[in-house]
Design an enzyme around this catalytic site. Structure first.
Site, short mmCIF file in Angstrom:
data_model
loop_
_atom_site.label_atom_id
_atom_site.label_comp_id
_atom_site.label_asym_id
_atom_site.label_seq_id
_atom_site.Cartn_x
_atom_site.Cartn_y
_atom_site.Cartn_z
N ALA A 154 0.87 -1.07 0.01
CA ALA A 154 0.04 0.12 -0.03
C ALA A 154 0.79 1.24 -0.10
O ALA A 154 2.14 1.20 0.46
CB ALA A 154 -0.90 0.01 1.18
N GLY A 194 0.79 -5.12 0.67
CA GLY A 194 -0.58 -5.26 -0.40
C GLY A 194 -0.03 -5.88 -1.81
O GLY A 194 -1.15 -6.41 -2.61
N GLU A 239 -0.60 -9.30 -1.19
CA GLU A 239 -2.05 -9.52 -0.94
C GLU A 239 -2.74 -9.68 -2.57
O GLU A 239 -3.69 -10.22 -2.72
CB GLU A 239 -2.71 -8.40 -0.17
CG GLU A 239 -2.26 -8.73 1.18
CD GLU A 239 -2.71 -7.72 2.29
OE1 GLU A 239 -2.60 -6.60 1.85
OE2 GLU A 239 -3.31 -7.94 3.26
N GLU A 248 3.96 -5.48 7.38
CA GLU A 248 3.06 -4.53 7.72
C GLU A 248 3.33 -4.30 9.43
O GLU A 248 3.10 -2.95 9.92
CB GLU A 248 1.66 -4.76 7.76
CG GLU A 248 0.95 -4.59 6.35
CD GLU A 248 1.13 -5.52 5.41
OE1 GLU A 248 2.05 -6.71 5.86
OE2 GLU A 248 0.58 -5.84 4.43
N1 COA Z 1 4.51 3.17 -0.36
C1 COA Z 1 5.01 4.42 -0.69
N2 COA Z 1 6.27 4.56 -1.52
C2 COA Z 1 7.17 3.33 -1.40
C3 COA Z 1 6.79 2.28 -0.98
C4 COA Z 1 5.39 2.27 -0.31
N3 COA Z 1 4.85 1.04 0.22
N4 COA Z 1 7.77 1.27 -0.90
C5 COA Z 1 8.67 2.01 -1.71
N5 COA Z 1 8.41 3.09 -1.86
C6 COA Z 1 9.29 4.50 -2.28
C7 COA Z 1 10.40 4.78 -1.60
O1 COA Z 1 9.76 5.82 -0.61
C8 COA Z 1 11.21 5.45 -2.68
O2 COA Z 1 10.84 6.53 -2.97
P1 COA Z 1 11.95 8.08 -3.09
O3 COA Z 1 12.69 7.44 -3.94
O4 COA Z 1 10.94 9.02 -3.42
O5 COA Z 1 12.59 7.95 -1.58
C9 COA Z 1 10.98 4.48 -3.76
O6 COA Z 1 9.71 4.01 -3.48
C10 COA Z 1 12.21 3.45 -3.77
O7 COA Z 1 12.26 2.91 -2.62
P2 COA Z 1 13.63 2.56 -1.90
O8 COA Z 1 13.24 2.34 -0.49
O9 COA Z 1 14.49 3.66 -2.03
O10 COA Z 1 14.10 1.24 -2.39
P3 COA Z 1 15.13 -0.05 -1.97
O11 COA Z 1 15.36 -0.67 -3.11
O12 COA Z 1 16.16 0.61 -0.93
O13 COA Z 1 14.06 -0.74 -0.98
C11 COA Z 1 11.83 -1.86 -0.41
C12 COA Z 1 12.75 -1.26 -1.50
C13 COA Z 1 10.47 -2.43 -1.28
C14 COA Z 1 12.56 -2.84 0.66
C15 COA Z 1 11.44 -0.64 0.39
O14 COA Z 1 11.28 0.43 -0.44
C16 COA Z 1 10.34 -0.97 1.51
O15 COA Z 1 10.64 -1.71 2.56
N6 COA Z 1 9.28 -0.33 1.12
C17 COA Z 1 8.18 -0.70 1.86
C18 COA Z 1 7.37 -1.99 2.16
C19 COA Z 1 6.42 -2.21 2.95
O16 COA Z 1 6.43 -1.77 4.13
N7 COA Z 1 5.12 -2.48 2.53
C20 COA Z 1 4.20 -2.57 3.13
C21 COA Z 1 3.16 -1.40 2.96
S1 COA Z 1 1.75 -1.51 3.93
#
Ligand code: COA
Length: 255
Positions: free
Chosen positions: A63, A106, A109, A129
């Site tokens: 999400a 999400g 999911e 989450e």
């Molecule tokens: N919502 C909004 N933005 C997100 C996102 C999310 N779920 N997941 C990634 N992004 C954005 C980051 O904020 C970043 O944006 P920025 O460049 O403006 O800072 C961009 O996507 C790239 O992500 P980044 O974290 O820099 O890449 P990474 O390769 O270092 O890590 C992940 C990738 C997926 C491990 C990490 O982004 C992450 O943990 N995301 C959240 C996952 C999560 O908790 N999902 C459940 C949500 S309820």
């Protein structure tokens, strides 16, 4: 730029999430567009299977956390954010998830709401989450547990451990794992296979597998028997059976 890209290659269609800079985070707007697109394809009788994918780097990273961070619980409740997912579950057309890279929260999911998952060897499945202080709310605690069992579901959901594609295959979450470069082509190939079968039978069979997944065995068996008679009454069944006897390829019309 559309948040969802659609490619028609009848009898299949491919829908790709298109928010690459946010790793396809499922914003409200994206989910609206996705559901609308899938419902439109579902009404198109010439489309017999749909592939749903993201990019090579991410199917979807969950999400949109920025949106969640600024919403109140009552806003989310009134916007019926999660109810929208029911529309995906209600689609008739089989949906194949093509998963490469991050498939988290999400995103995981959404992949599990599809009928089957074809995963690249790079895929990573997770439900992170609780590290944000919330829980999976679009089926994660239920579908993951049914797919992989309590032990692995608890591990993934409570500790935040991600499953690799091979682990997800062994656990029963994904149907096939393919080479990095083949993630989309292989999903399309599977979709074409599905689309070549009798459409009436395919819809009924999909519905019956969902019954097995969702309800008690005795009820599932009862539904299956009725669905068999219904499939048998279709022109497709006559065509499929006759074509086999006449040693030719069937020409299904979805009737
Ligand atoms: N919502 C909004 N933005 C997100 C996102 C999310 N779920 N997941 C990634 N992004 C954005 C980051 O904020 C970043 O944006 P920025 O460049 O403006 O800072 C961009 O996507 C790239 O992500 P980044 O974290 O820099 O890449 P990474 O390769 O270092 O890590 C992940 C990738 C997926 C491990 C990490 O982004 C992450 O943990 N995301 C959240 C996952 C999560 O908790 N999902 C459940 C949500 S309820």
């Amino acid at each position: 730029m559309p948040l969802v890209e659609v490619e028609h290659e009848r009898p299949i269609a491919t829908v790709l999430l298109n928010r690459p800079r946010q790793l396809n985070a499922l914003s409200d707007e994206l989910m609206d567009e996705l559901v609308r697109t899938l419902e439109e394809l579902d009404r198109d009788e010439s489309i017999r299977c749909v592939v749903l994918g993201g990019s090579e780097r991410a199917f979807a990273a969950g999400a949109d956390i920025g949106e969640l961070a600024t919403s109140t619980a009552i806003e989310l409740y009134y916007q019926r954010r999660v109810e929208r997912w029911d529309a995906i579950r209600g689609l008739w057309t089989p949906l194949v998830a093509a998963v490469s890279g991050f498939c988290l929260g999400g995103g995981c999911e959404l992949a599990m709401a599809c009928d089957l998952i074809v995963a690249s060897e790079t895929a990573q499945f997770g439900q992170p989450e609780t590290s944000l202080g919330i829980i999976p709310g679009a089926g994660g605690t239920q579908r993951l547990t049914r797919a992989v069992g309590k032990a692995i579901a608890m591990d993934v959901i409570l500790s935040g451990r991600r499953l690799s594609a091979r682990e997800a295959l062994a656990a029963g979450l994904v149907a096939r794992v393919v080479a990095k470069e083949a993630w989309l082509d292989e999903a399309k190939r599977v979709a074409r296979e599905i689309a070549s079968k009798g459409p009436v039978a395919t819809r009924l069979a999909k519905e019956m597998v969902d019954r097995a997944y969702e309800g008690p065995l005795s009820l599932g068996l009862e539904f299956e028997r009725r669905a068999l008679y219904l499939a048998f009454a279709s022109e497709d069944a006559k065509e499929g059976l006759t074509a086999f006897v006449e040693k030719r390829r069937p020409e299904f019309r979805g009737r």
